[in-house]
Write an enzyme that holds these catalytic residues in place. Sequence first.
Site, short mmCIF file in Angstrom:
data_model
loop_
_atom_site.label_atom_id
_atom_site.label_comp_id
_atom_site.label_asym_id
_atom_site.label_seq_id
_atom_site.Cartn_x
_atom_site.Cartn_y
_atom_site.Cartn_z
N LYS A 68 0.93 -1.02 0.20
CA LYS A 68 0.04 -0.25 -0.01
C LYS A 68 0.93 1.02 -0.08
O LYS A 68 1.97 1.23 0.51
CB LYS A 68 -0.79 -0.03 1.34
N ASP A 75 -7.11 4.28 -4.62
CA ASP A 75 -7.72 4.07 -3.29
C ASP A 75 -8.37 5.33 -2.97
O ASP A 75 -8.72 6.15 -3.96
CB ASP A 75 -6.71 3.75 -2.13
O1 2IT Z 1 -7.98 -1.53 -0.82
C1 2IT Z 1 -8.00 -1.76 -2.12
O2 2IT Z 1 -8.04 -3.22 -2.13
C2 2IT Z 1 -7.67 -1.17 -3.19
N1 2IT Z 1 -7.54 -0.08 -2.76
C3 2IT Z 1 -7.48 -1.57 -4.41
C4 2IT Z 1 -6.13 -2.18 -4.43
C5 2IT Z 1 -5.48 -2.41 -6.04
O3 2IT Z 1 -4.65 -2.75 -6.25
O4 2IT Z 1 -6.56 -2.58 -7.08
#
Ligand code: 2IT
Length: 445
Positions: free
Chosen positions: A125, A165
Amino acid sequence: MYDYAKFMAELERKNPAQPEFIQAAGEIIASVIDCVNKNPLYLKNRILDRITEPDRVIEFKVEWEDDEHNIQVNRGYRVQFNNAIGPYKGGLRFHSSVTLGTLKFLGFEQIFKNSLTTLPMGGGKGGSDFSPKGKSDAEIMRFCRSFMTELQKYIGPDTDVPAGDVGVGGREIGFMYGQYKRLRDENTGVLTGKGIGWGGSLIRAEATGYGALYYAEELLKDFGDTIEGKRISISGYGNVAWGAAMKATEMGAKVVTISGSKGYVLDEDGVNTKDKWDYMLMMRATNSGDLRGYAEEFGAKFFPLERPWNVSTDIAMPCAYQNELNREDAEALIRNGVKYVIETSNMGCTPDAVEAFKRAHIPFAPSKAANAGGVAVSGLEMSQNAQHYSWSAEEVDRKLRSIMSSIHASCVREGREADGSVDYIKGANIAGFKKVADAMCQEGF
Ligand code: 2IT
């Protein structure tokens, strides 16, 4: 043998001032500790010590110029938490409240969520304390360019694949992808959530909300029930709330609330027309958080500075932020007859809210299962990019539905209690954890 209290005390000592990370880790460890203590291989491999430590945390300075020619400085991060089962994968969050602790909680959750999707993706993340609220397109572009200038050193299509996100949608992904290509000259699809015309996947934008409804449909089946005819309260107005409102309507339910930072809207007619969904998209593009205009335009009621959890509803779906639904909210929902909770925002409910639902025997779908549809379609976007090909919307949607149904099956398999009931939280945590822990044991250290 691991002792929960001792382990958590040590984790807190090592990670001071990261309460959200401690909360997320505490929940998962509580679910898996018995399974770990019964498995000599997990114990010998010191799995809990290793899995709670990110592989790498990258923190960097992001300098950009605002429209008045002032230099602005923000902090950027990428937490590469665990790549035992695939390249680091997870979104970027741009929000003023972002800290390293926030991104560690999200990255940690992402490990198990991605594992549940059945696709080969590790957990990561990133993001920044940059707030897109009130910024011009030009300012957002300059920020995104500067952010990617640094981030590109650490990512790659087989290494780490970021996505959106909160605060990062198609526009931001576009600006960042453009800068990546300017610097690297590679069309490898290093970000997901791209535009349909330049490597994106159909249904990616809708996927988190759609997936949550597919999961809810499976969960309701366990109780001989269906989505049709249900009254649903949703919080948030962004990408996730938008997809959920569309799919819930298609399934014959009525979404009666959405919310922003300035308050919530009660729309007794339902958030159920293209005009209303387009209004949500427009709000997302301006990052305003003020839904008063929606209430005026569509003849709905606006409740300033309140959250939507006092409204009576069959299904509650928090779709905004972590810890947005607390114990008082849970008690209000229970008093007003809520039948199911589908936690769709990452860690949307506080631990005492979850406990209140459990005591009241309200079936509760945890976010790492319910919202996994977004990252699942990101995984499908990676597959399409690797093949230099794109699938039809129907094909992606069919795969998404089948992934959500398999996630539900894993939760039931691992979450079945002695009395026959299902603890979906425990099920999701154990199922997601085992695959990663097994990979870590097999790959050594
Ligand atoms: O919290 C999540 O799963 C997302 N923000 C999507 C992450 C993604 O790599 O598509």
